[in-house]
Write a protein that holds these residues in place. Structure first.
Motif, PDB file in Angstrom:
ATOM      1  N   LEU A 138      40.970  29.741  42.589  1.00 52.38           N
ATOM      2  CA  LEU A 138      39.768  29.809  41.753  1.00 52.38           C
ATOM      3  C   LEU A 138      39.008  31.072  42.140  1.00 52.38           C
ATOM      4  O   LEU A 138      38.241  31.086  43.100  1.00 52.38           O
ATOM      5  N   ASP A 139      39.227  32.143  41.365  1.00 49.89           N
ATOM      6  CA  ASP A 139      38.785  33.470  41.785  1.00 49.89           C
ATOM      7  C   ASP A 139      37.958  34.172  40.723  1.00 49.89           C
ATOM      8  O   ASP A 139      38.054  35.381  40.532  1.00 49.89           O
ATOM      9  N   LEU A 192      42.337  31.195  38.100  1.00 49.40           N
ATOM     10  CA  LEU A 192      41.250  31.581  37.204  1.00 49.40           C
ATOM     11  C   LEU A 192      40.738  32.937  37.672  1.00 49.40           C
ATOM     12  O   LEU A 192      40.160  33.053  38.751  1.00 49.40           O
ATOM     13  N   GLY A 193      40.984  33.969  36.881  1.00 49.08           N
ATOM     14  CA  GLY A 193      40.541  35.309  37.219  1.00 49.08           C
ATOM     15  C   GLY A 193      41.642  36.144  37.832  1.00 49.08           C
ATOM     16  O   GLY A 193      41.806  36.169  39.046  1.00 49.08           O
ATOM     17  N   PHE A 194      42.412  36.857  37.002  1.00 47.11           N
ATOM     18  CA  PHE A 194      43.544  37.637  37.499  1.00 47.11           C
ATOM     19  C   PHE A 194      43.113  38.938  38.159  1.00 47.11           C
ATOM     20  O   PHE A 194      43.673  39.353  39.169  1.00 47.11           O
ATOM     21  N   THR A 235      38.748  28.391  46.950  1.00 51.87           N
ATOM     22  CA  THR A 235      37.837  29.341  46.345  1.00 51.87           C
ATOM     23  C   THR A 235      36.943  29.942  47.409  1.00 51.87           C
ATOM     24  O   THR A 235      36.606  29.275  48.396  1.00 51.87           O
ATOM     25  N   PHE A 236      36.548  31.186  47.202  1.00 53.92           N
ATOM     26  CA  PHE A 236      35.618  31.852  48.117  1.00 53.92           C
ATOM     27  C   PHE A 236      34.240  31.211  48.066  1.00 53.92           C
ATOM     28  O   PHE A 236      33.452  31.320  49.004  1.00 53.92           O
ATOM     29  N   SER A 237      33.913  30.543  46.958  1.00 56.38           N
ATOM     30  CA  SER A 237      32.559  30.024  46.755  1.00 56.38           C
ATOM     31  C   SER A 237      32.309  28.762  47.579  1.00 56.38           C
ATOM     32  O   SER A 237      33.208  27.944  47.785  1.00 56.38           O
ATOM     33  N   SER A 238      31.064  28.618  48.015  1.00 55.44           N
ATOM     34  CA  SER A 238      30.638  27.365  48.658  1.00 55.44           C
ATOM     35  C   SER A 238      29.369  26.848  47.997  1.00 55.44           C
ATOM     36  O   SER A 238      28.673  26.011  48.559  1.00 55.44           O
ATOM     37  N   HIS A 258      43.192  34.746  53.741  1.00 53.92           N
ATOM     38  CA  HIS A 258      42.293  33.740  54.306  1.00 53.92           C
ATOM     39  C   HIS A 258      41.863  32.715  53.254  1.00 53.92           C
ATOM     40  O   HIS A 258      41.942  31.506  53.483  1.00 53.92           O
ATOM     41  N   VAL A 259      41.399  33.224  52.108  1.00 53.47           N
ATOM     42  CA  VAL A 259      40.812  32.324  51.107  1.00 53.47           C
ATOM     43  C   VAL A 259      41.876  31.550  50.352  1.00 53.47           C
ATOM     44  O   VAL A 259      41.838  30.309  50.297  1.00 53.47           O
TER      45      VAL A 259
END
Length: 233
Positions: free
Chosen positions: A164-165, A67-69, A196-199, A46-47
């Protein structure tokens, strides 16, 4: 294998303060966050997959930056789709990670995902040798280890899309700083995308300052919204 039984190498687990929560999710006490939800594959699809309009945007010589494995889940889901679409071509994948996980911990975190089990085993057999550049069928992978705010400056390629994780901006604000996201934008091809999951408003504003066109779209699970975007052509 569990963290309570077999502690990982200090340079990894001591930094992240890893532990399994009551739901058997791998969690970092340092960043007060989990690596992925109990529906990890669906979350990634989804993301990061849908958020970057994949696999429709796949093309020859496609390059994903991340970013962020973490556990590698995003890579394994993307590679599975790539093999279905381009079985005779190579996916380029570059990930930035400050504290790579030992293979045994990654294996335990991913063991419930039978759908990507074969890919995980292929990759982890090389990962456990300590390699930062890994080639398996259809994949050319590079891990860049260290503080991404420093290491990204030596990365002189432009990618087609970004995952972007990093951990949550509330507990890991360094991963979402304006200067870093500017560096991300500068390493994105014209027309390239991110998800990215972020909002968080600060993340949104920093991405806009970097030059991205931003879209707020429905998030996954309990998250109401997430961000996706594109670098204008």
């Amino acid at each position: 294998m569990g963290l309570s039984k077999e502690k990982a190498a200090p340079q990894y687990s001591d930094y992240l303060e890893l532990y399994w929560n009551n739901d058997r999710q791998l969690r970092s006490a340092r960043f007060q966050d989990i690596f992925f939800s109990s529906n990890g594959i669906e979350e990634t699809r989804h993301v990061f997959i849908k958020g970057n309009d994949l696999p429709d945007n796949f093309k020859e010589n496609f390059h994903i930056g991340e970013l962020g494995f973490g556990t590698g889940l995003n890579l394994f889901v993307a590679l599975q789709l790539w093999r279905e679409r381009y079985p005779d071509s190579i996916l380029q994948y570059t990930s930035f990670e400050i504290a790579p996980l030992p293979g045994k911990i990654m294996t335990e975190a991913l063991e419930e995902f039978d759908a990507i089990g074969d890919i995980c085993r292929e990759f982890l057999s090389e990962w456990e040798k300590g390699k930062t550049k890994i080639e398996i069928p259809n994949l050319a992978f590079e891990l860049i280890v260290g503080d991404v705010r420093k290491t990204i400056h030596a990365f002189n390629k432009k990618v087609d899309c970004w995952f972007l994780d990093g951990f949550s901006p509330n507990t890991n604000p360094e991963m979402w700083e304006e200067d870093l996201l500017q560096q991300v934008a500068e390493r994105t091809k014209a027309g390239g995308t991110f998800a990215t999951f972020s909002s968080a408003s600060s993340v949104r504003e920093n991405l806009i300052r970097g030059g991205f066109e931003i879209f707020r779209v429905p998030g996954f699970g309990k998250k109401k919204h997430m961000l996706k975007g594109m670098l204008p052509t």
